[in-house]
Write a protein that holds these residues in place. Structure first.
Motif, PDB file in Angstrom:
ATOM      1  N   PRO A 652       0.817  -1.239   0.000  1.00 10.61           N
ATOM      2  CA  PRO A 652       0.000   0.000   0.000  1.00 10.61           C
ATOM      3  C   PRO A 652       0.839   1.272   0.000  1.00 10.61           C
ATOM      4  CG  PRO A 652      -0.124  -1.157   2.125  1.00 10.61           C
ATOM      5  CD  PRO A 652       0.530  -2.083   1.164  1.00 10.61           C
ATOM      6  N   PRO A 683      -8.069   5.960   0.614  1.00  8.85           N
ATOM      7  CA  PRO A 683      -8.353   4.568   0.249  1.00  8.85           C
ATOM      8  C   PRO A 683      -9.692   4.460  -0.472  1.00  8.85           C
ATOM      9  CG  PRO A 683      -7.798   4.785   2.583  1.00  8.85           C
ATOM     10  CD  PRO A 683      -8.035   6.164   2.057  1.00  8.85           C
ATOM     11  N   GLU A 687     -10.959  -1.145   0.113  1.00  6.99           N
ATOM     12  CA  GLU A 687      -9.544  -0.765   0.071  1.00  6.99           C
ATOM     13  C   GLU A 687      -8.666  -1.835  -0.546  1.00  6.99           C
ATOM     14  OE1 GLU A 687      -5.969   0.815   3.055  1.00  6.99           O
ATOM     15  OE2 GLU A 687      -7.983   0.393   3.836  1.00  6.99           O
ATOM     16  N   PHE A 695      -6.051   3.010  -3.892  1.00  6.27           N
ATOM     17  CA  PHE A 695      -6.209   4.394  -3.448  1.00  6.27           C
ATOM     18  C   PHE A 695      -6.545   5.269  -4.659  1.00  6.27           C
ATOM     19  CE2 PHE A 695      -3.347   2.246  -0.612  1.00  6.27           C
ATOM     20  CZ  PHE A 695      -3.679   2.702   0.660  1.00  6.27           C
TER      21      PHE A 695
END
Length: 738
Positions: A652, A683, A687, A695
């Motif tokens: 992420p 997000p 997510e 994102f």
């Protein structure tokens, strides 16, 4: 050192299906005459060690590159894309910031995308010779069958072998005319696969509102019209009458529908209304060969009527006379991956380019189309009365908070279902969750069955003894004990269509319960078969998801039950309230479409919610206008233009860093202001999906023209970004925050 431009009598500028936003220059294949090269043809080309199918967009004489490779092979003798369709696809690529090669690939059916020769599906065509064209229609009166075929060829022009067979003209009759020197065979483009025979049906009498709508839509020029018609008001009949006008002028009609499931019934109705006309269906439920054949017939101008789902808007139609978008509000018209185009919005662009009318029909218009109509960009026409003797259904709210429920149903709701079936009528129960239960939990330790790859729970499917993720399709066997504490006390939380089907089948044993969801309609023609008993008028109980809410005319349905009306009223997605209102109104519209009165029972834990009250008391029109006022205050679409820059990655941090840099790049070009605003990175609502964290950066602008140059510069920067494990995309006019 600057590269010297290459000059050549013919340089091919090709759209290659790779994620790069530019065209690529090649020399013609060895041995190919430059006179045989034309834009719109396909070529095999070498690209990075691969062999790809590319589409020729332009022929030039100079390239900025110092060296050019030759294309490997010319696939087509004739162009598949005419000038207008190329201009249209090029415009779409620019507007949606998409690679040209990817949008041309999206326009082609899979078989042609793989390089299958178009002449693989070539037909034999029967046409009149010069002597035949000079005969009067009554010249063969003493041979009635030959006379009939002669009249057909004189009135409609050449006919394919497939068409002649479908119309009952035997090879013996053809041979007799050929021996007279009146007809001859030639090779030519394909025709659509023949449809099952349909009994011709005469058109019904139009009411005054329908006549006014048809009079307001001129077929000789471009216009964009929103047709807002209450459910059961006869919008489809307006579509058919507009098609008839287009066909009478020798042109093609394009009808877009949101779901594959709606295509069979639409095809039947159109085939019955227009016997003898060539109809092509374009959707993902067709076999590769069938779809290629239908696409080629549409692109060659042989198909008079083209019916399709989203991707049909990209098909070349040389004789286009009108574009109709049914259920224009439906979210399935927006492509959510690859080239993220809106078929509804492209329909308006296509109609403008071709100078033909575009008709957008819905009982619950999207806020985008309604805003365009209220601001004068679109013509706004209405159908307020239901066709025939049908009356609007009565709608009642059933409060459920604190009430004893049986598998999610209030006692009075079950009583009304039983009374409806006992009268020999039909009831419809709407539950927008498939499977047995949306979650499986341990009663002892609180463990929940999560998807290992998505930010979501696994749905329990009891009959298949599986737990499934409805986002990534991960599956695992149904557990007998908790993997955390090994307790056997596992509970299915909540209810879906499968659980409700078991309960209703047990409760109403004397009547069939027909479940309609993605699990029961996976096979071809499954939806059509499932709904056959309901169309026959037999008393039954229909149970399903939103697949039941769209386009079905079931006149014996007199009761509609909406099990849970609250789902979209509290969502973080600003579009959720709009979708909820549309769905509730569409489902409610299935009741009372015939001579019998209809009733709708809406179960809600929050019956006093102001939006729900507004929808039920004043209808979707007032509801939608209130949502538009709310969007104006919040400065959200459709009052402002919006684009999302999306990124996803297994790590992420990398996705967030990419978007932070992307936002900095864009803000350096166009700083934030009241006219241009940025949000994020944030997000996505879901997510994590398929193991990748997602994102986005949201950009809103007062005008779309402010976004396009900004997004184009971003794409230039992003294509040079060095992280192959990261994926990014531009979503212009985004519809989903998930």
């Amino acid at each position: 050192m600057q590269q010297q431009a290459v000059k050549h009598s013919v340089i091919l500028r090709l759209a290659v299906p790779v994620p790069l936003r530019r065209l690529f220059d090649y020399l013609p294949p060895e041995g190919v005459d430059s006179a045989a090269v034309a834009p719109g043809q396909r070529f095999w080309v070498p690209f990075g060690g691969r062999k790809l199918v590319a589409v020729l967009v332009d022929v030039v004489s100079e390239s900025p590159l110092a060296e050019l490779k030759p294309a490997l092979e010319q696939i087509d003798r004739e162009p598949l894309f005419d000038r207008r369709s190329r201009d249209f696809l090029n415009w779409a690529a620019g507007y949606y910031q998409a690679p040209a090669g990817e949008i041309y690939a999206a326009a082609l059916p899979a078989a042609l995308r793989k390089g299958k020769p178009a002449d693989h599906w070539a037909e034999q065509w029967l046409e009149l010779t010069t002597d035949g064209k000079g005969l009067p229609e009554t010249a063969l009166a003493r041979a009635p069958k030959q006379q009939s075929l002669l009249q057909l060829l004189l009135s409609r022009g050449r006919q394919s072998r497939t068409q002649l067979k479908a119309l009952g003209h035997s090879s013996t009759i053809v041979r007799a005319l050929a021996e007279r020197g009146l007809v001859e065979w030639s090779a030519g483009p394909t025709v659509p696969p023949p449809l099952p025979p349909a009994e011709p049906t005469p058109p019904p009498e139009l009411n005054e509102e329908q006549r006014q709508v048809l009079a307001a839509v001129a077929t000789d020029r471009f216009s964009a019209t929103l047709l807002e018609g209450t459910t059961g008001s006869g919008k489809t009949e307006v579509y058919l009458r507009l098609m008839a006008q287009v066909l009478a002028g020798g042109r093609q009609a394009l009808l877009l529908v949101p779901e594959i499931g709606l295509t069979p019934q639409t095809l039947r109705r159109i085939a019955a209304r227009f016997p003898g006309h060539s109809i092509a269906a374009l959707h993902s439920g067709l076999a590769e060969g069938e779809r290629a054949q239908a696409w080629l017939s549409a692109a060659a101008g042989q198909a008079d009527i083209v019916i399709g789902t989203r991707s049909a808007i990209l098909t070349p139609l040389p004789r286009l006379g009108a574009v109709i978008v049914d259920e224009e509000h439906d979210g399935s018209f927006k492509q959510q991956d690859g080239v993220r185009y809106s078929a509804r919005d492209l329909a308006v662009v296509l109609g403008r380019n071709a100078g033909v009318p575009v008709l957008l029909g819905s009982a619950t218009p999207s806020l985008e189309s309604l805003h365009n109509a209220l601001s004068g960009r679109y013509q706004h026409l209405r159908l307020r009365q239901r066709a025939g003797n049908a009356r609007p259904p009565q709608i009642h709210v059933v409060p459920t908070l604190g009430q004893p429920l049986q598998e999610g149903f209030a006692p009075q709701v079950l009583r009304h279902i039983g009374e409806t079936l006992a009268r020999g009528e039909q009831a419809l129960v709407f539950i927008n969750r498939r499977g047995f239960a949306p979650a499986l939990a341990c009663d002892d330790c609180g463990w929940l069955a999560d998807c290992p790859y998505c930010s979501s729970k696994l749905t329990m499917h009891r009959r298949q003894r599986q737990l499934r993720c409805h986002h990534c399709d991960y599956r695992r066997p149904l557990l007998d004990s908790c993997p955390q504490c090994h307790s056997r006390s596992l509970s299915a939380l909540g209810g879906g269509t499968e659980r409700s089907e078991d309960f209703l089948t047990h409760t109403f044993r004397d009547f069939p319960v027909i479940r309609v969801d993605r699990d029961t309609t996976a096979s071809k023609q499954a939806l059509d078969r499932l709904l056959a008993p309901a169309r026959d008028g037999k008393p039954c109980l229909l149970l399903g998801t939103q697949m039941l809410a769209k386009g079905h005319h079931l006149p014996r349905v007199t009761l509609v039950v909406i099990q849970d009306a609250d789902g979209g009223l509290f969502s973080a997605d600003f579009r959720a309230a709009e979708r909820t209102g549309q769905l509730l109104e569409q489902v409610a519209g299935r009741a009372g479409r015939g001579d019998l009165a209809g009733r709708v029972l809406v179960q809600s834990r929050y019956p006093e919610h102001p939006l729900l009250q507004l929808l039920l008391e004043k209808g979707y029109g007032a509801y939608a206008r209130q949502l538009l006022r709310d969007r104006a205050v919040a400065q959200l679409p459709p009052l402002r233009a919006m684009a999302l820059v999306r990124a996803e990655c297994e790590e992420p941090r990398w996705a967030e860093e990419f978007l932070q840099q992307a936002r900095a790049q864009m803000q350096a070009l166009a700083p934030p202001s009241p006219e241009l605003q940025y949000l994020g990175p944030v997000p996505a609502l879901l997510e994590r999906k398929s193991g990748r964290f997602r994102f986005y950066v949201q950009i809103t602008a007062e005008k779309r023209g402010q976004l396009q140059p900004l997004l184009a510069r971003f794409c230039q920067w992003a294509e040079g970004y060095k992280n192959r494990r990261l994926r990014w995309a531009v979503d212009m006019d985004a519809q989903e925050l998930s």
